[in-house]
Write a protein that holds these residues in place. Structure first.
Motif, PDB file in Angstrom:
ATOM      1  N   ASN A   1      63.595  43.814  -8.047  1.00 37.58           N
ATOM      2  CA  ASN A   1      63.325  44.545  -9.275  1.00 37.58           C
ATOM      3  C   ASN A   1      64.595  45.312  -9.668  1.00 37.58           C
ATOM      4  O   ASN A   1      65.154  46.078  -8.866  1.00 37.58           O
TER       5      ASN A   1
ATOM      6  N   PRO B   1      65.999  47.406 -13.059  1.00 38.17           N
ATOM      7  CA  PRO B   1      65.802  47.801 -14.457  1.00 38.17           C
ATOM      8  C   PRO B   1      67.056  47.514 -15.288  1.00 38.17           C
ATOM      9  O   PRO B   1      68.163  47.461 -14.772  1.00 38.17           O
TER      10      PRO B   1
ATOM     11  N   ASN C   1      62.935  46.469 -18.433  1.00 36.97           N
ATOM     12  CA  ASN C   1      63.165  45.622 -17.270  1.00 36.97           C
ATOM     13  C   ASN C   1      63.181  44.184 -17.747  1.00 36.97           C
ATOM     14  O   ASN C   1      62.132  43.635 -18.082  1.00 36.97           O
TER      15      ASN C   1
ATOM     16  N   ASN D   1      67.764  39.711 -10.674  1.00 36.48           N
ATOM     17  CA  ASN D   1      66.303  39.817 -10.715  1.00 36.48           C
ATOM     18  C   ASN D   1      65.607  38.570 -11.251  1.00 36.48           C
ATOM     19  O   ASN D   1      64.392  38.569 -11.431  1.00 36.48           O
TER      20      ASN D   1
END
Lengths: 173, 377
Positions: free
Chosen positions: A33, A35, A43, A77
């Motif tokens: 994860n 952002p 995100n 990500n």
């Protein structure tokens, strides 16, 4: 036989590359994860935006031949896999286009499928860290490899059944 | 495929119903069928034996000449179905090309009844194919025909003309193929190429040879540009004398007239077949994806249950293990557990800083070996 061997090698290469890209074996370095660095509280899959080069890894292009290739783009990500499927003649061309467009339009059923393929390719997958949390990574890789095999198989079967129906049509006409 | 059947199914059903009815029925039906065909069936209770059938159908026209009605030859063919039963009424009803009076009381008995009713239901096919039949019947004629080798343009539907080219001992039927969508064009051209390959095999040696080309064949040289501009190329059939002998003439003519309809039907059914297959494969792939993940979840749940069971049984297993050990070992373990309990009880009263004091001053010195190292505080 030669075709089957090259297909096996091609799929094995893709599997190994995906394995490395998703780092299924290692818990330290995997899709995580992350952002958005530019917009607060956002995100986004960095592989789609490509605004921060430090978050992107080198893309890998695996070519079976001139007509078939697979592009794997990784970021911190997310991971994007784009496939170009072989199209030997015009009939295979329209069958492939129709089939892959049909699947892409129903991308929500697959979750990891992209609605629109990347330019220059026939179909694309987008795997994010959320998908990795919900699903097993090695199973995702298995699914993608199985998906590629099934597409080839389906196009060949459609073409074969087309020829059978056409030969039957001659008897009627 | 109703459009490719000679007899109209709806008309046949109505005629059979009228024939099987014991008493006369009042009927006034209008039937509309594919290809702008219209039927009008009338039967009155007062006239038990007779009923009236009117037909309107687009006729096969030649080039710019409009069809001027049904030819005498066609009328003869219609009457020849069963002269006792079928009578042509002149003039035809308004809006229709032909009106027939049918007398079911004179129908032959047994299997012939159904045969006659089927032939009456196929009157539209007779009208439509009569013009082409007249042309093909003279395939073997050695007369120098005016306009030999000149293509004759026949129009059944406005957007679907086809050409008949007379040659020595044979006719060539040329169909320009036109589709709007590219996938339809590809499906159709693949079909024609397959038709050529299959037709050239020994098994189908007696069938009319078929040829497909993307460019106009030489026989159509000189025709209008709008007739020669197509998306699907040109399909040609060579009709020889043995293809039009006896009963084969009807079949050959009907096949030629319905070739466009058949091709369209094939393209449409191919598209729906592809759609069904894709849908089935989609369901399979989605099931595969969810099955893999559901299976993992199930395996995880099973493992959790098993670990819970192990923990619940741990006490029992512990007792079993102790009973198997030798007595001194058992006693030593019990003493250690007891001393730990005592220590816990003793250390319940906490004095701040005492722990550090205890660790520094109240522990036994360790004799370190030259190989080891001393931990620096």
């Amino acid at each position: 036989m030669v075709g089957a061997n090259t297909l096996r090698l091609y799929l094995t290469c893709i599997r190994n590359t995906l394995d490395a890209a998703m780092c299924a074996a290692s818990a330290v370095c995997h899709l995580q994860n992350f952002p958005c660095q530019e917009v607060e509280r956002h995100n986004k899959p960095e592989v789609e935006l490509k605004t921060s080069p430090e978050l992107l890894l080198n893309p890998v292009l695996i070519c079976r031949n001139e007509a078939e290739k697979c592009l794997i783009e990784t970021s911190i990500n997310s991971l994007r896999i784009s496939l170009k499927v072989k199209q030997a003649d015009e009939l295979e061309n329209i069958l492939t286009k129709k089939f892959l467009r049909f699947l892409s339009m129903r991308a929500e059923a697959f979750q990891v499928l992209r609605r629109k393929p990347v330019q220059g390719y026939d179909i694309s997958f987008l795997i994010t860290n959320y998908h990795c949390e919900e699903m097993q990574k090695h199973k995702l890789i298995d699914f993608i490899v199985q998906f590629m095999e099934d597409i080839d198989k389906e196009i060949s079967e459609l073409k074969m059944s087309e020829h059978t129906r056409q030969a039957g049509g001659y008897r009627v006409s | 495929m109703a459009c490719l059947e000679r007899a109209s199914p709806a008309l046949k059903e109505i005629l059979l119903k009228l024939y099987r009815a014991n008493k006369s029925i009042e009927i006034d039906h209008h039937l509309y069928e594919f290809g702008s065909v219209e039927y009008h069936i009338q039967s009155s209770a007062s006239d038990e034996h007779h009923m009236y059938l009117s037909i309107s159908t687009p006729l096969l026209s030649q080039e710019v000449l409009l069809p001027y009605g049904i030819s005498h030859h066609t009328k003869q063919m219609i009457t020849a179905i069963c002269s006792d039963v079928v009578e042509i009424i002149e003039p035809a009803k308004e809006g229709y090309q032909l009106t027939l009076r049918l007398d079911f009381s004179k129908l032959p008995s047994g299997k012939d009844t159904l045969k006659v009713i089927a032939e009456i239901s196929a009157v539209q096919a007779i009208i439509l194919s009569s013009r082409l039949k007249e042309m093909l019947m003279n395939v073997d004629s050695h007369d120098t025909f005016q306009g030999m080798y000149k293509p004759i343009k026949l129009v059944y539907r406005p957007s679907e003309p086809f050409f008949i080219v007379r040659q020595p001992q044979k006719f060539i039927a040329v169909f320009p193929i036109h589709f709007k969508d590219k996938p339809d064009v590809i499906i159709a051209t693949t079909f024609f190429q397959e038709l050529m390959d299959v037709g050239s095999s020994e098994k189908w040696a007696k069938a009319p040879p078929c040829c497909w080309s993307p460019i106009p064949p030489p026989e159509l040289r000189g025709e209008l540009f709008e007739d020669l501009s197509t998306t699907g190329g040109f399909v040609s059939f060579e009709i020889s004398s043995w293809h039009v002998k006896g009963k084969k003439l009807d079949k050959t003519v009907w096949s030629l007239l319905n070739f466009y309809a058949y091709v369209k039907f094939h393209v449409k059914s191919t598209r729906s077949f592809i759609q069904r297959r894709m849908r089935k494969r989609l369901e399979g792939l989605v099931e595969l994806l969810h099955k893999r993940n559901i299976k993992e979840v199930e395996v995880e749940e099973e493992e959790e249950e098993q670990s819970r069971k192990i923990q619940a049984n741990a006490g029992c297993k512990c007792m079993i293990r102790i009973s198997n050990l030798p007595k001194p070992t058992v006693l030593k373990r019990r003493y250690n557990a007891f001393s730990r309990t005592i220590k816990r009880i003793r250390s319940r009263i906490k004095i701040q800083g005492f722990g550090r004091f205890r660790r520094r001053w109240l522990k036994m010195p360790k004799f370190s070996s030259s190989m080891g190292y001393t931990k620096l505080e």
